[in-house]
Design a protein around this motif. Structure first.
Motif, mmCIF file in Angstrom:
data_model
loop_
_atom_site.group_PDB
_atom_site.id
_atom_site.type_symbol
_atom_site.label_atom_id
_atom_site.label_comp_id
_atom_site.label_asym_id
_atom_site.label_seq_id
_atom_site.Cartn_x
_atom_site.Cartn_y
_atom_site.Cartn_z
ATOM 1 N N LYS A 146 -47.261 92.095 15.452
ATOM 2 C CA LYS A 146 -48.457 92.092 14.586
ATOM 3 C C LYS A 146 -49.728 91.962 15.428
ATOM 4 O O LYS A 146 -50.724 92.642 15.215
ATOM 5 C CB LYS A 146 -48.374 90.865 13.665
ATOM 6 C CG LYS A 146 -48.308 91.149 12.206
ATOM 7 C CD LYS A 146 -48.440 89.792 11.510
ATOM 8 C CE LYS A 146 -48.228 89.864 10.050
ATOM 9 N NZ LYS A 146 -48.307 88.563 9.420
ATOM 10 N N GLN A 147 -49.678 91.026 16.381
ATOM 11 C CA GLN A 147 -50.866 90.789 17.229
ATOM 12 C C GLN A 147 -51.176 92.036 18.067
ATOM 13 O O GLN A 147 -52.331 92.416 18.220
ATOM 14 C CB GLN A 147 -50.640 89.579 18.137
ATOM 15 C CG GLN A 147 -50.596 88.255 17.391
ATOM 16 C CD GLN A 147 -51.172 87.092 18.188
ATOM 17 O OE1 GLN A 147 -51.491 87.209 19.366
ATOM 18 N NE2 GLN A 147 -51.338 85.954 17.538
ATOM 19 N N ASN A 154 -65.633 83.609 17.339
ATOM 20 C CA ASN A 154 -64.342 82.927 17.525
ATOM 21 C C ASN A 154 -64.527 81.601 18.265
ATOM 22 O O ASN A 154 -63.925 80.580 17.906
ATOM 23 C CB ASN A 154 -63.383 83.815 18.335
ATOM 24 C CG ASN A 154 -62.713 84.851 17.466
ATOM 25 O OD1 ASN A 154 -62.676 84.707 16.249
ATOM 26 N ND2 ASN A 154 -62.191 85.891 18.088
ATOM 27 N N ARG A 178 -55.974 88.273 21.887
ATOM 28 C CA ARG A 178 -55.301 87.471 20.867
ATOM 29 C C ARG A 178 -54.348 86.543 21.602
ATOM 30 O O ARG A 178 -54.067 86.783 22.791
ATOM 31 C CB ARG A 178 -54.541 88.392 19.904
ATOM 32 C CG ARG A 178 -55.543 89.085 18.991
ATOM 33 C CD ARG A 178 -55.138 90.446 18.519
ATOM 34 N NE ARG A 178 -56.320 91.135 18.043
ATOM 35 C CZ ARG A 178 -56.790 91.111 16.790
ATOM 36 N NH1 ARG A 178 -56.146 90.435 15.857
ATOM 37 N NH2 ARG A 178 -57.887 91.748 16.456
ATOM 38 N N GLY A 225 -54.600 77.494 12.264
ATOM 39 C CA GLY A 225 -54.188 78.378 11.164
ATOM 40 C C GLY A 225 -55.267 78.516 10.092
ATOM 41 O O GLY A 225 -55.305 79.490 9.353
ATOM 42 N N GLU A 226 -56.145 77.501 10.005
ATOM 43 C CA GLU A 226 -57.225 77.568 9.008
ATOM 44 C C GLU A 226 -58.366 78.481 9.469
ATOM 45 O O GLU A 226 -59.103 79.014 8.660
ATOM 46 C CB GLU A 226 -57.777 76.160 8.747
ATOM 47 C CG GLU A 226 -56.874 75.363 7.807
ATOM 48 C CD GLU A 226 -57.186 73.875 7.807
ATOM 49 O OE1 GLU A 226 -58.108 73.434 8.535
ATOM 50 O OE2 GLU A 226 -56.481 73.145 7.066
ATOM 51 N N PHE A 232 -58.004 80.976 12.126
ATOM 52 C CA PHE A 232 -57.567 82.277 12.668
ATOM 53 C C PHE A 232 -56.416 82.819 11.836
ATOM 54 O O PHE A 232 -55.575 82.050 11.352
ATOM 55 C CB PHE A 232 -57.095 82.130 14.121
ATOM 56 C CG PHE A 232 -58.181 81.757 15.088
ATOM 57 C CD1 PHE A 232 -59.226 82.633 15.359
ATOM 58 C CD2 PHE A 232 -58.167 80.526 15.744
ATOM 59 C CE1 PHE A 232 -60.242 82.282 16.255
ATOM 60 C CE2 PHE A 232 -59.173 80.168 16.639
ATOM 61 C CZ PHE A 232 -60.210 81.046 16.890
ATOM 62 N N THR A 233 -56.371 84.131 11.716
ATOM 63 C CA THR A 233 -55.203 84.738 11.063
ATOM 64 C C THR A 233 -54.066 84.775 12.082
ATOM 65 O O THR A 233 -54.298 84.670 13.294
ATOM 66 C CB THR A 233 -55.531 86.165 10.580
ATOM 67 O OG1 THR A 233 -56.039 86.897 11.704
ATOM 68 C CG2 THR A 233 -56.577 86.150 9.481
ATOM 69 N N GLU A 234 -52.860 84.949 11.537
ATOM 70 C CA GLU A 234 -51.660 84.961 12.380
ATOM 71 C C GLU A 234 -51.726 86.035 13.473
ATOM 72 O O GLU A 234 -51.156 85.876 14.546
ATOM 73 C CB GLU A 234 -50.475 85.262 11.453
ATOM 74 C CG GLU A 234 -49.216 84.595 11.838
ATOM 75 C CD GLU A 234 -48.160 84.810 10.760
ATOM 76 O OE1 GLU A 234 -47.892 83.845 10.028
ATOM 77 O OE2 GLU A 234 -47.608 85.924 10.669
ATOM 78 N N ASP A 235 -52.443 87.130 13.179
ATOM 79 C CA ASP A 235 -52.510 88.194 14.195
ATOM 80 C C ASP A 235 -53.652 87.962 15.190
ATOM 81 O O ASP A 235 -53.867 88.754 16.097
ATOM 82 C CB ASP A 235 -52.568 89.591 13.554
ATOM 83 C CG ASP A 235 -53.815 89.798 12.702
ATOM 84 O OD1 ASP A 235 -54.738 88.962 12.761
ATOM 85 O OD2 ASP A 235 -53.853 90.806 11.969
ATOM 86 N N GLU A 236 -54.369 86.831 15.023
ATOM 87 C CA GLU A 236 -55.405 86.483 16.022
ATOM 88 C C GLU A 236 -54.886 85.379 16.952
ATOM 89 O O GLU A 236 -54.846 85.534 18.172
ATOM 90 C CB GLU A 236 -56.674 85.989 15.323
ATOM 91 C CG GLU A 236 -57.441 87.086 14.597
ATOM 92 C CD GLU A 236 -58.621 86.537 13.802
ATOM 93 O OE1 GLU A 236 -59.671 87.200 13.796
ATOM 94 O OE2 GLU A 236 -58.489 85.449 13.170
#
Ligand code: NAD
Length: 484
Positions: free
Chosen positions: A26-27, A45, A151, A172-173, A175-179
């Motif tokens: 995904k990343q 970021n 990432r 997790g709050e 960044f998205t999982e792919d970041e």
């Protein structure tokens, strides 16, 4: 060092709650849709990261203290939160400049062509971090990775489960999982993590696990930065001002109860001065910590296995003839219950003692006799290259000799450990204490590909070297030989 945490049970892969391969895929896909994030994107970021860490500072302090059994909030502020803040602020100030394409000179014989270097993000960075500064050693590499436009996936230590879970929630709050993704779990997760085909892997931990990680990465030809450990020597010269030297060594050794990769591992000094130094550093430790047991300022040893390892090191040294002096007069059972080890000075050591062979990683301080500077340098140079070296003294000729004739990851002069948090110099080991470096621009470079670009001119004389090779070619080659 003990490598298995008996308190952490391995789960089966199906129970991890995440699929490492799927997250990496995904990343990588997400990266390919935006392989050159803008400065505004990277800045956002970094600011987001700084804000989230600030907002959760108290929770981080509590989680770390709970994981250790006790660690002073002030110590977490000094050695984790302020270091992170310094790293983010430095990156915010300089990354825009580091990102820029830069012109490079072109040798005369290739003119009028031109050269340039384009720094590019690598893609997905893997970060494996240890327990001793569990927040700082995960976030500092993340700052470099994000600043360089990547990432990242993080595998924190299983020894600090509360901190690791909190870090997972906080990141997790924002960044998205792919970041950015945090993969918590035991050695089983770590082992699978290190086998992933990252674009770069930064590992911080012991030299022995570093070897395993480097082997796993080599299978994918994943480049590694290895931030490892070792025995960092402290040389005290006759010219040293002892009233400055003693507290600085005591502080470097007792911060986090010696569980610091760059803690002074042992001291080298002339025999005649050892007794006075031992008295002084014991007194200093007692002034810092009037009691060790029950003292909220003094950190506990992370786990029973590590506590037992330190006791074993002492027992082995004592059995082989070492003299042991323990600071304070705390009740031994109480100390053991709280996993606290007072400063313990070990003299009359011999090379066959385990304490002189293994990284100590606790508040035990061997003091080894070494009459001259050459003796001390021979001692250091004949052993594995250390992560840090400390020299205390005022004699500048000797200082320069030590700096130029010993090899170590880094050095602090008349201080311990503080070279590590300087964002304008590289931080890294050498040989068994590590490879590669990060922090500041070195971190940016570690996580970037510095792409060299050569642009040919329409007026290039390159055609004079095309075949068929004739007398003209030879004339041209003769000319080139003269100007190269
Ligand atoms: P460690 O090597 O036991 O563990 C570090 C990380 O590696 C953990 O996240 C762990 O889960 C993971 N790991 C364990 N086994 C693994 C395997 N088989 N494959 C892949 N990953 C695995 O180190 P530690 O006990 O957490 O930390 C202490 C060591 O780290 C000391 O040697 C210290 O000097 C070193 N250290 C170095 C630095 C530095 O910046 N150079 C900083 C802190 C600590």
């Amino acid at each position: 060092m003990v490598r298995i945490n008996p308190d952490v049970k391995s789960k089966t892969k199906a129970n991890w709650g995440f699929d490492l391969n799927a997250i990496l895929a995904k990343q990588k896909t997400a990266f390919n849709t935006n392989p050159n994030p803008s400065w505004d994107n990277r800045k956002a970021n970094l600011i987001k990261l700084r804000t989230a860490i600030d907002a959760n500072a108290d929770a981080f302090k509590t989680a770390i203290s709970d994981d250790f059994g006790n660690r002073a909030y002030e110590e977490t502020t000094i050695a984790e939160l302020l270091v992170i803040q310094g790293g983010i602020n430095h990156a915010l100030k300089h990354t825009k400049k580091w990102m820029k394409t830069r012109r490079a000179p072109t040798a005369l014989q290739y003119l009028p062509a031109s050269n340039k270097i384009i720094p590019q993000p690598l893609g997905v960075i893997g970060i494996i971090s240890p327990w001793n500064y569990p927040l700082q050693l995960a976030i500092m590499p993340l700052i470099g990775a994000l600043g360089a436009g990547n990432r990242a996936m993080i595998k924190p230590s299983e020894y600090t489960p509360k901190l690791s879970e909190l870090m997972k929630t906080v990141l997790g709050e924002i960044f998205t999982e792919d970041e950015v993704f945090v993969a918590t779990g035991g050695v089983d997760v770590a082992s699978a993590f290190s086998a992933l085909p990252f674009d770069h892997l930064l590992f911080t931990g012991s030299t022995s696990v570093g070897r395993i990680v480097a082997e796993a990465a080599a299978k994918n030809l994943t480049p590694c930065t290895l931030e490892l450990g070792g025995k960092s020597p402290t040389i005290i010269d006759e010219s040293a001002n002892m009233s400055l030297t003693v507290p600085r060594i005591a502080n470097g050794k007792l911060l986090n109860a010696g569980q610091t990769c760059v803690a002074p591992d042992y001291v080298l000094m002339p025999q005649a001065k050892i007794d006075a130094f031992s008295d002084a550093i014991i007194k200093q430790a007692e002034a810092f910590y009037p009691t060790f047991a029950g003292n909220p300022d003094y950190t506990s040893i992370i786990a029973d296995s590590h506590y037992a390892r330190l006791q074993d090191l002492l027992e082995d040294a004592e059995n082989k003839g070492a003299k042991i002096r323990v600071a304070g007069d705390d009740d031994k059972q109480q100390l053991a219950k709280e996993r606290r080890v007072p400063l313990t000075v070990v003299t009359d050591t011999t090379p066959d003692m385990r304490i002189m062979q293994e990284e100590i990683f606790g508040p035990l301080l061997p003091v080894v006799s070494s009459e001259t500077l050459d003796d001390a340098m021979d001692y250091v140079q004949s052993r594995e290259r250390p992560l840090a070296l400390y020299w205390f003294g005022e004699d500048s000729a000797k200082r320069e000799k030590v700096l130029h004739q010993t090899i170590s990851g880094g050095v602090s002069i008349n201080e311990t450990a503080w070279h590590v948090v300087q964002e304008d110099i590289p931080f890294g080991g050498v040989g068994p204490s590590g490879m590669g470096a990060y922090h500041g621009e070195d971190g940016f470079r570690a996580f970037s590909h510095m792409k060299g670009v050569f642009t040919q001119s329409r007026f290039s004389q390159g055609k004079t070297l095309f075949p068929p090779y004739t007398k003209k070619t030879h004339k041209m080659l003769g000319l080139m030989k003269k100007i190269i």
